[in-house]
Scaffold this active site. Structure first.
Site, PDB file in Angstrom:
ATOM      1  N   GLY A  60      11.573   1.401   2.834  1.00  0.00           N
ATOM      2  CA  GLY A  60      11.042   0.071   2.546  1.00  0.00           C
ATOM      3  C   GLY A  60       9.760   0.222   1.951  1.00  0.00           C
ATOM      4  O   GLY A  60       9.350   1.290   1.229  1.00  0.00           O
ATOM      5  N   GLU A  61       9.022  -0.691   2.494  1.00  0.00           N
ATOM      6  CA  GLU A  61       7.510  -0.908   1.902  1.00  0.00           C
ATOM      7  C   GLU A  61       6.444  -0.802   3.071  1.00  0.00           C
ATOM      8  O   GLU A  61       6.813  -1.182   4.201  1.00  0.00           O
ATOM      9  CB  GLU A  61       7.481  -1.938   1.098  1.00  0.00           C
ATOM     10  CG  GLU A  61       8.185  -1.955  -0.478  1.00  0.00           C
ATOM     11  CD  GLU A  61       8.224  -3.419  -0.968  1.00  0.00           C
ATOM     12  OE1 GLU A  61       8.055  -4.188  -0.351  1.00  0.00           O
ATOM     13  OE2 GLU A  61       8.605  -3.358  -2.067  1.00  0.00           O
ATOM     14  N   LYS A  78       5.069  -2.149   8.003  1.00  0.00           N
ATOM     15  CA  LYS A  78       6.043  -1.739   7.583  1.00  0.00           C
ATOM     16  C   LYS A  78       7.273  -2.201   7.541  1.00  0.00           C
ATOM     17  O   LYS A  78       7.690  -2.812   8.186  1.00  0.00           O
ATOM     18  CB  LYS A  78       6.421  -0.353   8.395  1.00  0.00           C
ATOM     19  CG  LYS A  78       7.090   0.739   7.760  1.00  0.00           C
ATOM     20  CD  LYS A  78       6.912   2.035   8.665  1.00  0.00           C
ATOM     21  CE  LYS A  78       7.814   3.126   8.355  1.00  0.00           C
ATOM     22  NZ  LYS A  78       7.775   4.371   9.134  1.00  0.00           N
ATOM     23  N   GLY A  82       8.284   4.076   0.693  1.00  0.00           N
ATOM     24  CA  GLY A  82       9.120   5.398   1.128  1.00  0.00           C
ATOM     25  C   GLY A  82      10.531   4.880   1.191  1.00  0.00           C
ATOM     26  O   GLY A  82      11.028   3.944   0.634  1.00  0.00           O
ATOM     27  N   ARG A  83      11.182   5.846   1.715  1.00  0.00           N
ATOM     28  CA  ARG A  83      12.685   5.971   1.567  1.00  0.00           C
ATOM     29  C   ARG A  83      13.133   4.703   2.370  1.00  0.00           C
ATOM     30  O   ARG A  83      14.411   4.112   2.168  1.00  0.00           O
ATOM     31  CB  ARG A  83      13.507   7.172   2.135  1.00  0.00           C
ATOM     32  CG  ARG A  83      12.934   7.592   3.339  1.00  0.00           C
ATOM     33  CD  ARG A  83      13.862   8.542   3.995  1.00  0.00           C
ATOM     34  NE  ARG A  83      13.441   8.783   5.296  1.00  0.00           N
ATOM     35  CZ  ARG A  83      12.539   9.601   5.745  1.00  0.00           C
ATOM     36  NH1 ARG A  83      12.145  10.438   4.864  1.00  0.00           N
ATOM     37  NH2 ARG A  83      12.189   9.839   7.160  1.00  0.00           N
ATOM     38  N   ILE A  91       0.720  -1.279   0.172  1.00  0.00           N
ATOM     39  CA  ILE A  91      -0.020  -0.071   0.045  1.00  0.00           C
ATOM     40  C   ILE A  91       0.883   1.307  -0.011  1.00  0.00           C
ATOM     41  O   ILE A  91       0.461   2.306  -0.161  1.00  0.00           O
ATOM     42  CB  ILE A  91      -0.950  -0.126   1.162  1.00  0.00           C
ATOM     43  CG1 ILE A  91      -0.208  -0.248   2.506  1.00  0.00           C
ATOM     44  CG2 ILE A  91      -2.022  -0.922   1.147  1.00  0.00           C
ATOM     45  CD1 ILE A  91      -1.209  -0.222   3.890  1.00  0.00           C
ATOM     46  N   GLY A  92       2.109   1.049   0.077  1.00  0.00           N
ATOM     47  CA  GLY A  92       2.972   2.410  -0.198  1.00  0.00           C
ATOM     48  C   GLY A  92       4.439   1.999  -0.034  1.00  0.00           C
ATOM     49  O   GLY A  92       4.840   1.193   0.262  1.00  0.00           O
ATOM     50  N   ASP A  95       9.110  15.078  12.010  1.00  0.00           N
ATOM     51  CA  ASP A  95       8.821  14.939  10.545  1.00  0.00           C
ATOM     52  C   ASP A  95       7.399  14.886  10.170  1.00  0.00           C
ATOM     53  O   ASP A  95       6.669  14.345   9.568  1.00  0.00           O
ATOM     54  CB  ASP A  95       9.391  13.539   9.934  1.00  0.00           C
ATOM     55  CG  ASP A  95       9.563  13.550   8.555  1.00  0.00           C
ATOM     56  OD1 ASP A  95       9.328  14.468   7.865  1.00  0.00           O
ATOM     57  OD2 ASP A  95       9.538  12.422   7.971  1.00  0.00           O
TER      58      ASP A  95
END
Ligand code: NAG
Length: 500
Positions: free
Chosen positions: A214-215, A229, A211-212, A208-209, A330
């Site tokens: 992983g997944e 994650k 990023g820097r 579903i996504g 962040d």
């Protein structure tokens, strides 16, 4: 005893700093003759996963040996993983037994003895079966006896929470499980062995996504959805840090993403690092605002819940069951999730820092400029932030929250008008701005996202605009606090007569 011994080794190491040599079986160590050096511990592990026995030997660095005395990395999982950590040269040159609870490994060699005649075979099969029946009968008898004895005892007796079966055998959902644990006082999440068991029984469904780090996957566990994650092995530190932050005592809050489990699965060639959390089908606030506009009620609900989450994160709670102040560092619409009831849950705590109020220090050496450039506060961009002072990080979070509020408020549908979704500063910087571009804009030109005049004609929008301005002051200390924002928005929701 074990803890003492560990501390002793730690002290010795701190004084003399000898490099500890260990046997090493990972691919990286092939160059160095299957050895590695560390300032921490040697580790040997044996696991039985996916029907295969796996032996791993490696080095663990000292900063990964947390919590002291019972390091995360050195815990075995019953039936799955047998881990041994030790602190002398090549001490992991041992062969651990396969974890117990996997009795079927013994069967194949017996059955494959082709030279046996039918009588022997019957004996070999029937013998153990007979024994098994006997054992079962005895077990049933003992169980009944135990039940009777138990019912004589007091009902209120506290059961031993270290018992695996207490959590796992009954047919309970994850929510029940976590609810029990967070009300039973530990407050920081599931015990590690339970986390491991949960993580290893999740079935991944779809990605579903990305990023820097992983997944992110959607997974199923006992009929419910969870988010997983998965960090690439290079991002081990991020995984560890995020798991550590999520397990801060008393962190659980309805507006902070619910953490379920962390697990490091070693499949022999690489380590899979998992972080399991609640799953929210709406996805991030960024996705949500792109897809939908909101009404005034929806806007206040999103804004108020985000402020509540941030206020809880920032707040220090004193006492033994207390929680340190935490700054996110962040915060942005992509790191906030939208729950089914359209409130926010703050996620992605990987860059967060914790405040130790006793010594007035921050729990890790904070490197200068982390986070997303677009959302960086002016003092972060021009590096004038006072990093020794924990409150400066909180103030930087508030600046970012103001930008998130601007994104939400633009999507508010009042009197039939709402604007398209845009990122903050969309009209002033390119899609992946550099720090220098952001600094010129935010520090030198002192520009901020535009607050349209027509917002003044609606009370709710006017209040939101006012809050944003007070989140965006160049002077961090002058900004509102999360608690202040929460109070203003609660007030607004009462005035607007909303049930939030
Ligand atoms: C561990 O390292 C020692 C020293 O290099 C070596 O003699 C031994 O064979 C190694 N053991 C394994 C199981 O690799």
């Amino acid at each position: 005893d074990a803890t003492l011994l560990f501390c002793f080794f730690l002290i010795i190491q701190t004084i003399t700093f000898p490099a500890l040599r260990c046997n090493c079986s990972t691919a990286e160590c092939e160059k160095t003759g299957s050895q590695c050096e560390t300032d921490g511990a040697c580790m040997a592990s044996t696991s039985f996963i996916d029907g295969r026995e796996q032996h791993i030997r490696l080095c663990i660095t000292r900063d990964n040996l947390v919590p002291p005395g019972q390091p995360f990395y050195c815990l075995s999982a019953k039936g799955l993983l047998n881990i041994h950590c030790c602190y002398t040269n090549y001490c992991n040159n041992i062969d651990l037994k396969v974890p117990s609870g996997e009795c079927f490994i013994l069967m194949p060699p017996l059955l494959s003895c082709g030279s046996w005649g039918p009588v022997e075979l019957v004996a070999v099969i029937a013998g153990p079966l007979f024994l098994l029946c006997l054992l079962l009968l005895m077990g049933a008898f003992l169980y009944q006896y135990h039940q009777r004895a138990y019912s004589h005892r007091q009902r209120l007796e506290v059961e031993d929470p270290s018992c695996d079966t207490l959590y796992m055998t009954k047919d309970r959902t994850l929510q029940d499980l976590i609810y029990d644990l967070s009300t039973s006082g530990s407050g920081s999440g599931l015990p590690l062995f339970v986390q491991r068991t949960v993580a290893r029984t999740i079935v991944l469904q779809e990605i579903i996504g990305k990023g820097r780090f992983g997944e992110v996957w959607r997974g199923r566990w006992r009929g419910g959805d969870v988010a997983v994650k998965i960090f690439s092995s290079r991002e081990e530190r991020s995984w560890f840090r995020e798991a550590e932050i999520y397990q801060t005592i008393m962190l659980r809050h309805e507006n902070i993403l619910g953490f379920i489990a962390a697990d490091n699965k070693d499949n022999g060639t690489w380590t899979q690092l998992w972080l399991v959390s609640d799953y929210h089908e709406h996805g991030s606030l960024f996705d949500y605002l792109n897809r939908y506009s909101v009404n005034i009620e929806g806007m206040i609900k999103l804004a108020l819940s985000a402020a509540s989450g941030l206020a809880h994160l920032h707040m220090e709670i004193l006492g033994t069951q207390g929680k340190p102040g935490i700054a996110h560092r962040d915060l942005k619409s992509k790191n906030i999730l939208v729950k089914k009831n359209c409130t926010c849950a703050i996620a992605d705590l990987g860059l967060a820092v914790r405040h130790d109020s006793a010594t007035d220090t921050i729990d890790i050496a904070p490197n200068q400029r982390v986070g997303t450039k677009r959302y960086m506060a002016p003092e972060v961009l021009d590096e004038t932030i006072n990093m020794r002072h924990f409150d400066s990080f909180k103030c930087a979070d508030i600046y970012a929250l103001g930008l998130v509020y601007w994104e939400i408020t633009r999507r508010c549908n009042s009197g039939g008008i709402h604007e398209e979704y845009q990122l903050p500063y969309y009209d002033l910087v390119p899609s992946d701005p550099t720090i220098e571009e952001m600094r010129k804009l935010v520090c030198d030109q002192k520009l901020r996202p535009n607050i349209p005049n027509w917002w003044q004609s609606y009370e709710a929008l006017r209040v939101m605009g006012k809050i944003m301005r007070e989140c965006w002051y160049a002077n961090g200390a002058a900004r509102l606090t999360a608690l202040r924002i929460k109070k203003s928005l609660s007030q607004l929701s009462i005035e607007e007569d909303l049930k939030v």
